[in-house]
Design an enzyme around this catalytic site. Structure first.
Site, PDB file in Angstrom:
ATOM      1  N   ARG A  95      18.198   9.329   1.112  1.00  0.00           N
ATOM      2  CA  ARG A  95      17.294   9.897   2.113  1.00  0.00           C
ATOM      3  C   ARG A  95      16.079   8.992   2.207  1.00  0.00           C
ATOM      4  O   ARG A  95      15.212   9.005   1.346  1.00  0.00           O
ATOM      5  CB  ARG A  95      16.914  11.324   1.719  1.00  0.00           C
ATOM      6  CG  ARG A  95      15.749  11.877   2.521  1.00  0.00           C
ATOM      7  CD  ARG A  95      15.554  13.354   2.317  1.00  0.00           C
ATOM      8  NE  ARG A  95      15.349  13.775   0.941  1.00  0.00           N
ATOM      9  CZ  ARG A  95      14.201  13.686   0.267  1.00  0.00           C
ATOM     10  NH1 ARG A  95      13.150  13.129   0.830  1.00  0.00           N
ATOM     11  NH2 ARG A  95      14.115  14.137  -0.965  1.00  0.00           N
TER      12      ARG A  95
ATOM     13  N   HIS B 128      12.112  15.000   2.731  1.00  0.00           N
ATOM     14  CA  HIS B 128      13.120  16.060   2.775  1.00  0.00           C
ATOM     15  C   HIS B 128      13.034  16.799   4.109  1.00  0.00           C
ATOM     16  O   HIS B 128      14.036  16.994   4.787  1.00  0.00           O
ATOM     17  CB  HIS B 128      12.906  17.029   1.614  1.00  0.00           C
ATOM     18  CG  HIS B 128      13.810  18.218   1.649  1.00  0.00           C
ATOM     19  ND1 HIS B 128      15.154  18.137   1.383  1.00  0.00           N
ATOM     20  CD2 HIS B 128      13.557  19.517   1.935  1.00  0.00           C
ATOM     21  CE1 HIS B 128      15.701  19.334   1.500  1.00  0.00           C
ATOM     22  NE2 HIS B 128      14.749  20.188   1.837  1.00  0.00           N
TER      23      HIS B 128
ATOM     24  N   TYR C  89       6.746  11.835  -5.544  1.00  0.00           N
ATOM     25  CA  TYR C  89       7.761  11.916  -6.601  1.00  0.00           C
ATOM     26  C   TYR C  89       8.704  10.713  -6.669  1.00  0.00           C
ATOM     27  O   TYR C  89       9.598  10.686  -7.498  1.00  0.00           O
ATOM     28  CB  TYR C  89       8.582  13.210  -6.457  1.00  0.00           C
ATOM     29  CG  TYR C  89       9.213  13.431  -5.093  1.00  0.00           C
ATOM     30  CD1 TYR C  89      10.399  12.798  -4.737  1.00  0.00           C
ATOM     31  CD2 TYR C  89       8.631  14.297  -4.177  1.00  0.00           C
ATOM     32  CE1 TYR C  89      10.981  13.013  -3.509  1.00  0.00           C
ATOM     33  CE2 TYR C  89       9.202  14.518  -2.936  1.00  0.00           C
ATOM     34  CZ  TYR C  89      10.387  13.878  -2.610  1.00  0.00           C
ATOM     35  OH  TYR C  89      10.962  14.089  -1.375  1.00  0.00           O
TER      36      TYR C  89
END
Length: 403
Positions: A295, A299, A308
Site C-alpha cells: 500500500r 490506509h 508508523y
C-alpha cells in the site's frame, strides 16, 4: 508453490535444525554456519513471478500456460486498466482533500493485483470486494463514478450488484468472505460452473469471519477463491503482527491449496487467478491466493502512514511499481509505440475531469438521515439526539449570519 509442496514443509523440518546444529557441534564452525544459511533459504516463501521489476519476462513451469496466448493488444489493455484505475484513485483522493468526499481508501500500488485478478474472472463469476477494490470494479464494468456516492454519504452503494456480479463494498472487515462462501455453496448446489472470488486484506486475515469461511468452504468444497491482498500494513500494524507464517500457508491447515504471487506483477496475478478460478469451476474446491504487494499511500485519507513506517520502505517498493514494470516490458518487446501512451494520457485526463464533474453534481448528504430507521416506531432518545444535532447545525447559521 502451493501449501502442500515440499517448500511449504521445509520450515517445519528447519525448526528441527536444532538437532542438526547440535550434531554439527563436533564439526567446524563453517558447518554450523552453512546449516543456518540453508535453513534460512528453506524458510523463504515461494513467489510466483512472470515479470521482474525491470520488466523482464521470466518462465514459470506451472503458470506460463495461463498467459502464453496473451496478445500485445491484451497487454496494452492491462496497462490501460492500471493507468486509468490509478488516475481515478488519485482524483478521488484529491476530491476528499477538497471536502467533496468524507473518506477515501486508496489502492495506490495495488493496481496489478486488482487488474490481474479482475481480468481473470468470467462474466458469470461473482465478486465480493472489501472497500478498496476500485480496479476490480473497473474490470467488472462498474462505472467509477458509482463508487463515490457511498464515500460522499449520499447512498449505501451506487450500483446494482447483480448487474455486474460485483457485490457492494463491504466496510465490516472480513465479513464478505462469509458472504462469498455462502454464495459459492449455493452455486455448487445449483450445479453451475461459475466461480466466486472474495477479496480481503492481510489485516482481515486475523478476523474470525475469515477463519470460519475457510472452514466452511473446505468442508463443502465450495467453488471460491480467497484473494488476499497482502499490502504489508493493516492500518498501522505490520504483517508480522498478523501471522507467524506466510499468509498463503494458512490454507494448509484447512485442507486446500494456497499460493503466494507477486502482487505487483499483473501477468502473474492474471495467471494465478485464472488457475485458481479454473480449479473452482472444475469442482476442486477453494484456493487461497496471497498477492504480495504494498500500500503506497495511507490506509484511508484519515490515516497518516508517516507515523508508523519509514520513507526507505516506500522507496524500496516504488522500485517495484506495477505500471512501470509492464511499461518496460511493452517497450522492450516493441508491443506499443509512443502514440499509445500519449492517447492514454489524454484519456486519463478526461476520466479525471468526468469524475470531478460527477462528484460535484451529486447532492449534499442528508445530515439527518442517520436518525432515520434506527427504530421501527421511533424512540424518545433518538428524538432528543436529533433535536440536539439540529440545534448544533443551526449554530453555524448564526455565526455565518453575524448574530
Amino acid at each position: 508453490m502451493t501449501v502442500d509442496s515440499s517448500a511449504a514443509r521445509k520450515p517445519r523440518r528447519g525448526a528441527a535444525g536444532k538437532t542438526g546444529k547440535t550434531g554439527a557441534s563436533t564439526g567446524t564452525t563453517g558447518t554450523r554456519s552453512t546449516t543456518r544459511t540453508a535453513a534460512r533459504k528453506n524458510t523463504e516463501p515461494e513467489l510466483v513471478q512472470l515479470l521482474t521489476p525491470e520488466g523482464e519476462r521470466v518462465a514459470h513451469a506451472e503458470f506460463d500456460a495461463y498467459v502464453d496466448g496473451i496478445t500485445p493488444e491484451e497487454l496494452r489493455g492491462l496497462y490501460r486498466d492500471m493507468v486509468l484505475t490509478r488516475r481515478f484513485d488519485a482524483e478521488a483522493t484529491a476530491l476528499q482533500r477538497q471536502g467533496e468526499l468524507g473518506l477515501w481508501a486508496s489502492l495506490l500500488g495495488q493496481e496489478a493485483a486488482q487488474i490481474g485478478s479482475g481480468r481473470a474472472t468470467r462474466e458469470d463469476d461473482y465478486v465480493f470486494p472489501t472497500y478498496r477494490e476500485h480496479g476490480v470494479a473497473w474490470c467488472r464494468g462498474v462505472d467509477p463514478t458509482n463508487l463515490l456516492g457511498m464515500f460522499r454519504g449520499v447512498n449505501n452503494g451506487g450500483w446494482d450488484p447483480n448487474g455486474n456480479n460485483f457485490h457492494l463494498y463491504t466496510i465490516v472487515i472480513g465479513s464478505q468472505t462469509l458472504h462469498a462462501t455462502g454464495y459459492a455453496m449455493g452455486v455448487a448446489k445449483d450445479g453451475a460452473d461459475s466461480a466466486v472470488i472474495a477479496y480481503f486484506g492481510d489485516g482481515a486475515s486475523s478476523q474470525g469471519d475469515v477463519a470460519e469461511s475457510f472452514t466452511f468452504s473446505a468442508v463443502y468444497n465450495a467453488p471460491v477463491v480467497f484473494f488476499c491482498q497482502n499490502n504489508q500494513w493493516a492500518i498501522s500494524e505490520p504483517t508480522e503482527k498478523q501471522t507467524r507464517v506466510p499468509l498463503y500457508q494458512r490454507a494448509q491447515g484447512y485442507g486446500f491449496p494456497g499460493v503466494r504471487v507477486d502482487g505487483n506483477d499483473v501477468l502473474a496475478c492474471l495467471a494465478v487467478t485464472r488457475w485458481a478460478l479454473e480449479r473452482a469451476r472444475q469442482g476442486e474446491g477453494p484456493t487461497l491466493v496471497e498477492a504480495f504487494t504494498y500500500r503506497m499511500g495511507a490506509h484511508t485519507t484519515s490515516d497518516d502512514p508517516t507515523r508508523y513506517r519509514g520513507d526507505e520502505e516506500r522507496q524500496a517498493w516504488e522500485a517495484k511499481d506495477p505500471i512501470l514494470r509492464l511499461r518496460r516490458f511493452l517497450e522492450a518487446g516493441n508491443h506499443t509505440d509512443e502514440g499509445f501512451f500519449e492517447e492514454l494520457e489524454a484519456e486519463s485526463e478526461a476520466l479525471g475531469k468526468r469524475v470531478r464533474e460527477a462528484v460535484r453534481a451529486m447532492p449534499d448528504p442528508d445530515r439527518f438521515a442517520i436518525f432515520e430507521n434506527v427504530y421501527a416506531d421511533g424512540h424518545a432518545l433518538v428524538d432528543e439526539e436529533r433535536a440536539q444535532f439540529a440545534a448544533y447545525q443551526a449554530s453555524f447559521a448564526d455565526v455565518e449570519g453575524g448574530n
